[in-house]
Design an enzyme around this catalytic site. Structure first.
Site, PDB file in Angstrom:
ATOM      1  N   ASP A   1       0.658  -1.212  -0.060  1.00 22.52           N
ATOM      2  CA  ASP A   1      -0.031  -0.270   0.067  1.00 22.52           C
ATOM      3  C   ASP A   1       0.830   1.199  -0.026  1.00 22.52           C
ATOM      4  O   ASP A   1       2.103   1.134  -0.381  1.00 22.52           O
ATOM      5  CB  ASP A   1      -0.922  -0.190   1.030  1.00 22.52           C
ATOM      6  CG  ASP A   1      -2.172   0.756   1.126  1.00 22.52           C
ATOM      7  OD1 ASP A   1      -2.183   1.814   0.943  1.00 22.52           O
ATOM      8  OD2 ASP A   1      -3.121   0.177   0.691  1.00 22.52           O
TER       9      ASP A   1
ATOM     10  N   ARG B   1      -6.360  16.258   2.725  1.00 26.98           N
ATOM     11  CA  ARG B   1      -5.374  15.158   3.416  1.00 26.98           C
ATOM     12  C   ARG B   1      -4.048  15.618   3.028  1.00 26.98           C
ATOM     13  O   ARG B   1      -3.059  15.039   2.899  1.00 26.98           O
ATOM     14  CB  ARG B   1      -5.722  13.863   2.654  1.00 26.98           C
ATOM     15  CG  ARG B   1      -5.132  12.564   3.540  1.00 26.98           C
ATOM     16  CD  ARG B   1      -5.149  11.323   2.804  1.00 26.98           C
ATOM     17  NE  ARG B   1      -4.843  10.237   3.713  1.00 26.98           N
ATOM     18  CZ  ARG B   1      -4.130   8.961   3.171  1.00 26.98           C
ATOM     19  NH1 ARG B   1      -3.855   8.938   2.018  1.00 26.98           N
ATOM     20  NH2 ARG B   1      -3.956   8.143   3.929  1.00 26.98           N
TER      21      ARG B   1
ATOM     22  N   TRP C   1      -6.185   1.313  -7.360  1.00 31.06           N
ATOM     23  CA  TRP C   1      -6.101   2.784  -7.689  1.00 31.06           C
ATOM     24  C   TRP C   1      -7.077   3.776  -6.731  1.00 31.06           C
ATOM     25  O   TRP C   1      -8.267   3.659  -6.782  1.00 31.06           O
ATOM     26  CB  TRP C   1      -6.921   2.848  -9.084  1.00 31.06           C
ATOM     27  CG  TRP C   1      -6.787   4.166  -9.823  1.00 31.06           C
ATOM     28  CD1 TRP C   1      -7.322   5.000  -9.560  1.00 31.06           C
ATOM     29  CD2 TRP C   1      -5.962   4.453 -10.953  1.00 31.06           C
ATOM     30  NE1 TRP C   1      -7.053   6.239 -10.188  1.00 31.06           N
ATOM     31  CE2 TRP C   1      -6.376   5.771 -11.485  1.00 31.06           C
ATOM     32  CE3 TRP C   1      -4.932   3.720 -11.652  1.00 31.06           C
ATOM     33  CZ2 TRP C   1      -5.645   6.354 -12.482  1.00 31.06           C
ATOM     34  CZ3 TRP C   1      -4.463   4.233 -13.008  1.00 31.06           C
ATOM     35  CH2 TRP C   1      -4.767   5.452 -13.079  1.00 31.06           C
ATOM     36  N   ASP C   2      -6.076   4.540  -6.085  1.00 34.59           N
ATOM     37  CA  ASP C   2      -6.870   5.165  -5.171  1.00 34.59           C
ATOM     38  C   ASP C   2      -7.224   6.556  -5.510  1.00 34.59           C
ATOM     39  O   ASP C   2      -6.570   6.939  -6.348  1.00 34.59           O
ATOM     40  CB  ASP C   2      -5.902   5.111  -3.868  1.00 34.59           C
ATOM     41  CG  ASP C   2      -6.663   5.410  -2.430  1.00 34.59           C
ATOM     42  OD1 ASP C   2      -8.174   6.076  -2.543  1.00 34.59           O
ATOM     43  OD2 ASP C   2      -6.152   5.062  -1.446  1.00 34.59           O
TER      44      ASP C   2
ATOM     45  N   ASN D   1      -7.943  10.135  -2.959  1.00 38.50           N
ATOM     46  CA  ASN D   1      -7.947  10.559  -1.616  1.00 38.50           C
ATOM     47  C   ASN D   1      -8.476  11.730  -1.303  1.00 38.50           C
ATOM     48  O   ASN D   1      -8.272  12.390  -0.162  1.00 38.50           O
ATOM     49  CB  ASN D   1      -6.671  10.179  -0.818  1.00 38.50           C
ATOM     50  CG  ASN D   1      -6.599   8.671  -0.332  1.00 38.50           C
ATOM     51  OD1 ASN D   1      -7.762   8.112   0.221  1.00 38.50           O
ATOM     52  ND2 ASN D   1      -5.591   7.881  -0.449  1.00 38.50           N
TER      53      ASN D   1
ATOM     54  N   CYS E   1     -10.730   2.517  -5.521  1.00 38.21           N
ATOM     55  CA  CYS E   1     -10.927   3.055  -4.129  1.00 38.21           C
ATOM     56  C   CYS E   1     -10.746   4.705  -4.185  1.00 38.21           C
ATOM     57  O   CYS E   1     -10.346   5.224  -4.899  1.00 38.21           O
ATOM     58  CB  CYS E   1      -9.548   2.643  -3.412  1.00 38.21           C
ATOM     59  SG  CYS E   1      -9.316   3.208  -1.676  1.00 38.21           S
TER      60      CYS E   1
ATOM     61  N   ASP F   1     -19.186   3.214  -7.795  1.00 37.55           N
ATOM     62  CA  ASP F   1     -20.260   3.501  -8.847  1.00 37.55           C
ATOM     63  C   ASP F   1     -19.855   2.629  -9.819  1.00 37.55           C
ATOM     64  O   ASP F   1     -18.807   1.973 -10.266  1.00 37.55           O
ATOM     65  CB  ASP F   1     -20.118   5.022  -9.096  1.00 37.55           C
ATOM     66  CG  ASP F   1     -18.723   5.506  -9.883  1.00 37.55           C
ATOM     67  OD1 ASP F   1     -18.513   4.885 -10.996  1.00 37.55           O
ATOM     68  OD2 ASP F   1     -17.930   6.339  -9.080  1.00 37.55           O
TER      69      ASP F   1
ATOM     70  N   ASP G   1     -12.989   2.633   4.343  1.00 39.93           N
ATOM     71  CA  ASP G   1     -11.762   2.580   5.083  1.00 39.93           C
ATOM     72  C   ASP G   1     -12.349   2.042   6.608  1.00 39.93           C
ATOM     73  O   ASP G   1     -11.270   1.659   7.390  1.00 39.93           O
ATOM     74  CB  ASP G   1     -11.206   4.237   5.205  1.00 39.93           C
ATOM     75  CG  ASP G   1     -10.171   4.400   4.214  1.00 39.93           C
ATOM     76  OD1 ASP G   1      -9.941   3.291   3.375  1.00 39.93           O
ATOM     77  OD2 ASP G   1      -9.617   5.583   4.016  1.00 39.93           O
TER      78      ASP G   1
ATOM     79  N   GLU H   1      -5.470 -18.388  16.055  1.00 39.95           N
ATOM     80  CA  GLU H   1      -5.824 -17.528  15.147  1.00 39.95           C
ATOM     81  C   GLU H   1      -5.664 -17.774  13.637  1.00 39.95           C
ATOM     82  O   GLU H   1      -6.136 -17.881  12.790  1.00 39.95           O
ATOM     83  CB  GLU H   1      -5.638 -16.055  15.447  1.00 39.95           C
ATOM     84  CG  GLU H   1      -6.372 -15.612  16.832  1.00 39.95           C
ATOM     85  CD  GLU H   1      -5.817 -14.364  17.356  1.00 39.95           C
ATOM     86  OE1 GLU H   1      -6.626 -13.586  17.931  1.00 39.95           O
ATOM     87  OE2 GLU H   1      -4.546 -14.203  17.252  1.00 39.95           O
TER      88      GLU H   1
HETATM   89  C1  GLA Z   1      -6.913   5.317   1.546  1.00 45.71           C
HETATM   90  C2  GLA Z   1      -7.517   4.016   1.214  1.00 45.71           C
HETATM   91  C3  GLA Z   1      -6.890   3.275   2.386  1.00 45.71           C
HETATM   92  C4  GLA Z   1      -5.163   3.384   2.323  1.00 45.71           C
HETATM   93  C5  GLA Z   1      -4.783   4.772   2.325  1.00 45.71           C
HETATM   94  C6  GLA Z   1      -3.327   4.882   2.029  1.00 45.71           C
HETATM   95  O1  GLA Z   1      -7.530   5.945   2.751  1.00 45.71           O
HETATM   96  O2  GLA Z   1      -8.657   3.926   1.406  1.00 45.71           O
HETATM   97  O3  GLA Z   1      -6.944   1.785   2.080  1.00 45.71           O
HETATM   98  O4  GLA Z   1      -4.735   2.863   0.906  1.00 45.71           O
HETATM   99  O5  GLA Z   1      -5.470   5.761   1.382  1.00 45.71           O
HETATM  100  O6  GLA Z   1      -2.849   6.373   1.934  1.00 45.71           O
END
Ligand code: GLA
Length: 753
Positions: free
Chosen positions: A368, A445, A479-480, A482, A528, A536, A550, A616
């Protein structure tokens, strides 16, 4: 034949398996909407209309002295326009050269086409030629040369009708589109409620059900993306509609940008629904000869309640929106390092997570945020898509190869639309940031947004990502995106065209995604938007799954996933098992419950495995085995909401094989009570005459009801599908807080009498 035109080519009836849709060009060439609902014949439904003089609702000039009952303000129309006598919410508002805002759309002709139309540069439902037909209806303004072509795609077997509009300026003068919706639906009758889905970051998709009242109700986004706050999906239904009964209509906007869905109950209690691009950040100059396609809306009707409506959407999105290899291939079970490490990791740490994950049966490791540029936290580095080899302790290629050598696939997080002020990309291209000249753009952010409306930016991103992946075994991309977009302005557009920015941004994003997904067909892309901020149907065209939220707290996820299930399939919902206490809420939920809730989605893990006990780890292995075993059922079965997380004590959902040979019922106690009222599950989708066994939890070795309930039927005994449907079974009581049960129902022909 799904499309039936009458002999004069003026009445058009669209027939699907269980629904009928009809429109008619009347003597004034106004295109009336005459019917949408339960399947009926092709007869002219406008004969049932009853008109009256509505006083201050005026009449078109040609009718004014003859018939004061004929008013655009009260007639149900197929695609309304602003400024010429219809005072309700509108589909189309234009500005002509002289500054006036009138347009009158009149019917000029139609065409039936084989197969389903496609929309250039925009996502849309696709189908094989034998699965769909297209109707194109042409409307034109006799004064300005403006033409609106209404496109209808009919997927008869699926009970789906899609709508899109192509606007063309056949005149010489520029016409400015100030509002151009993709659909208008007028009901002649009915009191409606609508279901919409609101939320916020980490708490998306909350269901809201309200009665449509006089005035305008709306959901929408002016945030650049479809947003966490409102989803571009609504349902209109009759008041009594529930999961299994009642008329309901669903509308899913196949678009990832700003949208507006409005409903208005008018002066004579008729209801209009409009869905399209949000007009607040939209105005589009159409020069003579110019054309603009408006995004698609998917509509479906169910006369059998909300459950059937949802299943129609699940099927059409799964089979006719999602594309590529991963549409049907079993997707790997992943582990993501975000909640395990956040930004604090080294290459060795990542390899260690991957190794441990492999031992548990996990198949894909996802690296990530934090692997690139100077990115130690979220204040810098975005845009610099070059590996931070110092932090990783090796090159990206070496890292990916070491992970794949462990028998794991390798995946990577990207946020290509983001840019930090503290980044090399910003220092070399300050003009690439979205922002109003002379002002400092708002931070969110701690970051800004790259101007994806610009072709040079799109080209740069396509090239950079292609080079980054060159020679590296990348199997997956997250592919985020934010932040929301404000300070909308593009240096590439002149002042008069800044209203085009928001839509051009989305078109740019779609172009980049189209090229990259085509170039890397093996890669599984997951969308993401800081969780579900861009969840969508438009995104699903490029990537078959989207990280749902999240929030990884299983109890919170119950209502997020419940809300999403109204419009989106299980296969679209990104879900992970995370640690306890949960990082977002501090809640402690049993691992079995976290697994059960994550299994109502794509299923993966996001936690530090080194902190787990042997027990676990054993449980995780078992969960993975169970998920893999039931993968097809879970991902492609028919989904039923049995109880809601918004009421009662226990959320129950069921996924049944379409043939009725098996079903998986999941039940989670979201509210812990002493001496709770038993929860009854009337199982759906089974065969009445077949006999079934109920198996409980774990690897389903235990037979329901075991010792926890004093009644029921005993081990080895079977029960008919009819009894399970009509009488149902009781969910075993909770033996711990937030207890989950999974009950596997299997047809046992060998045990039948
Ligand atoms: C977003 C995503 C998270 C993570 C963070 C990383 O908030 O939804 O899952 O990938 O970015 O910065």
């Amino acid at each position: 034949m799904a499309i039936i035109a009458d002999d004069q080519g003026r009445i058009f009836t669209l027939q699907t398996k269980h629904s009928t849709y009809q429109m008619k060009a009347d003597a004034q060439n106004v295109l009336l909407h005459t019917y949408y609902g339960e399947k009926t014949d092709n007869s002219d439904k406008s004969l049932l209309f009853c008109r009256a003089d509505r006083g201050f609702s005026g009449n078109p000039y040609e009718m004014g002295m003859r018939d004061r009952t004929y008013s655009l303000d009260s007639l149900p129309q197929e695609y309304s326009s602003f400024g010429t006598g219809d005072y309700r919410i509108t589909s189309l508002r234009v500005q002509n050269k002289d500054g006036s805002q009138g347009a009158e759309l009149r019917y000029t002709g139609y065409q039936v086409q084989e197969g389903k139309y496609a929309i250039p540069d925009l996502p849309a439902v696709y189908a094989a030629n034998e699965e769909a037909e297209t109707l194109v209806i042409r409307l034109a303004d006799p004064y300005s040369g403006l033409e609106a072509e209404l496109y209808y795609g009919i997927l008869e077997e699926m009970d789906v009708i899609t709508r899109a509009v192509k606007i063309t300026n056949h005149g010489r003068d520029d016409i400015v589109l100030k509002k151009a919706a993709s659909m208008n639906l007028d009901w002649e009758y009915g009191d409606f409620q609508w279901l919409s889905f609101y939320g916020r970051h980490s708490m998306e998709m909350n269901l809201q059900r309200e009665t449509i009242h006089h005035g305008i109700q709306a959901v929408g986004s002016v945030r650049g993306a479809s947003s966490h706050q409102y989803n571009p999906f609504v349902i209109m239904c009759e008041k009594g509609a529930n999961e299994t009964m009642g008329s309901c209509y669903g509308f899913s906007f196949v678009y990832s940008g700003e949208f507006l869905i409005e409903a208005e109950k008018d002066q004579i209690d008729r209801t209009r629904l409009i869905c399209g691009i949000h007009p607040d950040n939209f105005s589009w100059i159409l020069q003579g000869g110019g054309t603009l396609w408006l995004p698609e809306v998917i509509m479906t009707y169910s006369g059998k309640g909300l459950g059937k409506l949802s299943r129609n959407f699940h099927k059409v999105l799964r089979e006719h929106i999602c594309r590529g290899k991963w549409k049907t291939m079993r997707r790997p079970i992943l582990i993501n390092n975000w909640e395990a490490t956040y930004f604090n990791f080294t290459g060795e740490k990542l390899i260690d997570i991957a190794k441990q994950a492999k031992e548990l049966g996990i198949e894909l490791f996802v690296m990530d945020d934090g692997w690139f540029g100077n990115r130690q936290d979220d204040s810098s580095g975005l845009g610099d898509w070059f590996p931070n080899e110092k932090k990783l302790g090796c090159t990206l290629k070496e890292l990916a190869e070491r992970i794949t050598a462990e028998g794991m696939r390798f995946g990577i997080w990207l946020e290509p639309e983001g840019i930090s002020e503290d980044s090399s990309l910003y220092r070399s291209h300050p003009d690439w940031v979205v922002g109003i000249p002379g002002r400092k753009p708002c931070l969110s952010r701690g970051q800004w947004v790259l101007d994806f409306s610009r072709k040079d930016v799109q080209d740069y991103i396509i090239k950079r990502i292609s080079e980054l992946f060159d020679g590296i075994p990348v199997s997956y991309v997250k592919w985020d995106c934010n932040r929301a977009i404000c300070d909308k302005f593009s240096g590439m557009l002149d002042g008069s065209r800044q209203g085009e920015f928001a839509h051009r941004y989305v078109l740019g994003l779609y172009r980049v995604l189209e090229e990259l997904t085509e170039k890397f067909p093996e890669i599984l892309f997951e969308g993401c938007g800081g969780g579900g901020g861009r969840f969508d149907a438009g995104m699903l065209y490029y990537m078959p799954q989207i990280w749902g939220s999240d929030t990884t707290d299983a109890v919170e996820r119950l209502s997020i996933q419940y809300g999403a299930s109204f419009g989106y399939p299980v296969s679209a919902m990104g879900t992970h098992v995370s640690t306890a206490p949960n990082h977002q809420t501090g809640r402690v939920v049993p691992l079995s419950t976290r697994g059960c809730v994550a299994m109502a989605g794509t299923f993966g893990y996001e936690l530090d495995l080194s902190g787990l006990t042997l027990e676990e780890k054993g449980e995780i292995k078992e969960q993975i085995g169970r998920f893999k075993k039931h993968y097809d059922l879970i991902q492609r079965g028919d989904y039923y909401r049995i109880t809601s997380p918004l009421e009662g004590t226990c959320t129950v959902w069921e996924i049944a094989d379409p043939s009725g040979k098996e079903a998986l019922v999941s039940a989670v106690y979201h509210h812990v009570q002493a001496n709770p009222v038993p929860v009854r599950v009337k199982v759906q989708g089974l065969k009445d005459e077949a006999v079934y066994q109920l198996l409980l939890n774990e690897d389903f070795k235990e037979t329901y009801p075991d010792r926890r309930l004093p009644y029921g039927f005993g081990p080895g005994e079977v029960i008919s599908g009819a009894a399970l449907r009509q009488f149902g079974f009781l969910v075993p009581e909770a033996v711990n807080g937030f207890q989950a049960w999974q009950i596997y129902i299997k047809e046992c022909p060998e045990l039948g009498s």
